[in-house]
Design an enzyme around this catalytic site. Sequence first.
Site, PDB file in Angstrom:
ATOM      1  N   LYS A   1       0.801  -1.254  -0.078  1.00 30.38           N
ATOM      2  CA  LYS A   1       0.091  -0.110  -0.025  1.00 30.38           C
ATOM      3  C   LYS A   1       1.001   1.220   0.019  1.00 30.38           C
ATOM      4  O   LYS A   1       1.973   1.222   0.699  1.00 30.38           O
ATOM      5  CB  LYS A   1      -0.739  -0.019   1.222  1.00 30.38           C
ATOM      6  CG  LYS A   1      -2.081   1.047   1.232  1.00 30.38           C
ATOM      7  CD  LYS A   1      -2.660   0.935   2.602  1.00 30.38           C
ATOM      8  CE  LYS A   1      -3.648   1.926   2.997  1.00 30.38           C
ATOM      9  NZ  LYS A   1      -4.525   1.423   4.032  1.00 30.38           N
TER      10      LYS A   1
ATOM     11  N   SER B   1      -9.117   2.319   3.254  1.00 30.06           N
ATOM     12  CA  SER B   1      -8.282   2.919   2.226  1.00 30.06           C
ATOM     13  C   SER B   1      -7.345   1.993   1.569  1.00 30.06           C
ATOM     14  O   SER B   1      -6.437   2.309   1.111  1.00 30.06           O
ATOM     15  CB  SER B   1      -7.322   3.691   3.355  1.00 30.06           C
ATOM     16  OG  SER B   1      -6.812   3.106   4.403  1.00 30.06           O
TER      17      SER B   1
ATOM     18  N   SER C   1      -9.781  -0.308   7.210  1.00 30.68           N
ATOM     19  CA  SER C   1      -9.172  -0.129   5.919  1.00 30.68           C
ATOM     20  C   SER C   1      -8.661  -1.418   5.081  1.00 30.68           C
ATOM     21  O   SER C   1      -8.276  -1.170   3.919  1.00 30.68           O
ATOM     22  CB  SER C   1      -8.125   0.936   6.007  1.00 30.68           C
ATOM     23  OG  SER C   1      -8.425   2.107   6.172  1.00 30.68           O
TER      24      SER C   1
END
Length: 470
Positions: free
Chosen positions: A82, A157, A181
């Site tokens: 990420k 996210s 997330s």
Amino acid sequence: MPDEEICYMPAAELVEAIRARRLSPVEVTTAVLRRIEQVNPKINAYCTLAADAALADARAAESAVMRGGVLGPLHGVPISFKDLTLTAGIRTTFGSKVFEHHVPQEDAVVVERARRAGAIVLGKTNTPEFGCNGATENRIFGHTRNPWKLDRIPGGSSGGAAAALAAGLGPLAEGSDLAGSVRLPAGCCGVVGFKPSLGRIPLYPSLNGFTGFFVHGSMARTVGDVSLLFSVMSGPDDRDPQSLPATGEDFARAAEGGISGLRVAWTADLGYAAVEPEVRRLIEAAAKSIASLGCVVEEAHPGFEDPEQLFLDLTAPFRAAACGQYLASFKDQMDPILVKRLQMAEGVTAVDYEKASHRRTAFWQIVRRFFERYDLLLTPTAAVAPFAVGIDFPTEIAGRRVQSPLAWLPFTIPFNLTGQPAISVPCGFTRDGLPVGLQIVGRRFADATVLRAAAAWEMVAPWAHLRPPV
């Protein structure tokens, strides 16, 4: 073997095929990179690709196989990280114009461990700015789209990670989770996302090593692959003072075995959440199916009140301390949800924060008592199915008007406050063909039980063979 078949092969099978020399790391990495080139422009899952470095690492991995060298548990298997997670030599922007050209000098500990295990780092997946939005979009890279329906969000996210997995752009992904997330995008994209117990995966580098909520998580298309990646990333590290001691468990095999005899609670609303009827229907059906595994299943919820304000009271100062200094110069280029969150911290005193910590402790005691009666809790992962790209959050859920960006994730936030392990696994599709996730929450530190329950559900309702039409 066709590229698409390689790209959708589980990581555990890739490991076996590479060791047996049926596939080479170069062949696998090349196939995935070709698919990224073809598919990523449609979904925008990857924001930075490290193709040259990945191919160089794949060639080195192939040489190790051919000379009979010692091979790690992820040898030759591609992985993404990420864009909140530091990767040495690979741009890491945190989804923010503040760090648009930032290239870290060191790896996060999870990246160190993946590399040491032989994984091939493909690049970085998209995230909202500093991870502060449930829809994955930012001012640098734009929107990430859901592979199942391109006009819908992939969640956030870790939305880029989940979208990449669903679209066959790599078998493994790392995500991170402050309010859901890892689990939310997994649920939105029909993949698996595991948030382990707080401290099980070390967090380093980190500005605050002592009062945590934020955890790294493992993501994949199967529970077995999530367990395999978790086994590589977990374990103590003195650089993180909250990291937990080793348990001696083999987390790579944690998904094996049944869950007969466990006491399981389920709820579709927690007593306060507005939930779409289709989501509720799928969760109820899943709870009934899990009863067929030999569990004692009852409808129940822990009895706590909505912890959203508590979460905001604790995490707004956390965010402001980390990036509030950029507000004066970059406010006009920041996500409005992030700006509002930073402004919430203005005027909060140390005494206010300590009182919020007291409320967090009281909240934990309610949850702890509930899990004295039950081994597991089943809930929806999100209150709604994936909504339209371009919307930050739904303003109506099940006929109820909502005003909070957090209103559609009432089931994930509580277990960031308590630090318990929780996983999202697919549990079906809406009539519009959108994935819905089932969240399985376990007792504190019972990571292996959660993984085992998820694997048992996977056997009842397999999903890994399903592929989006992207």
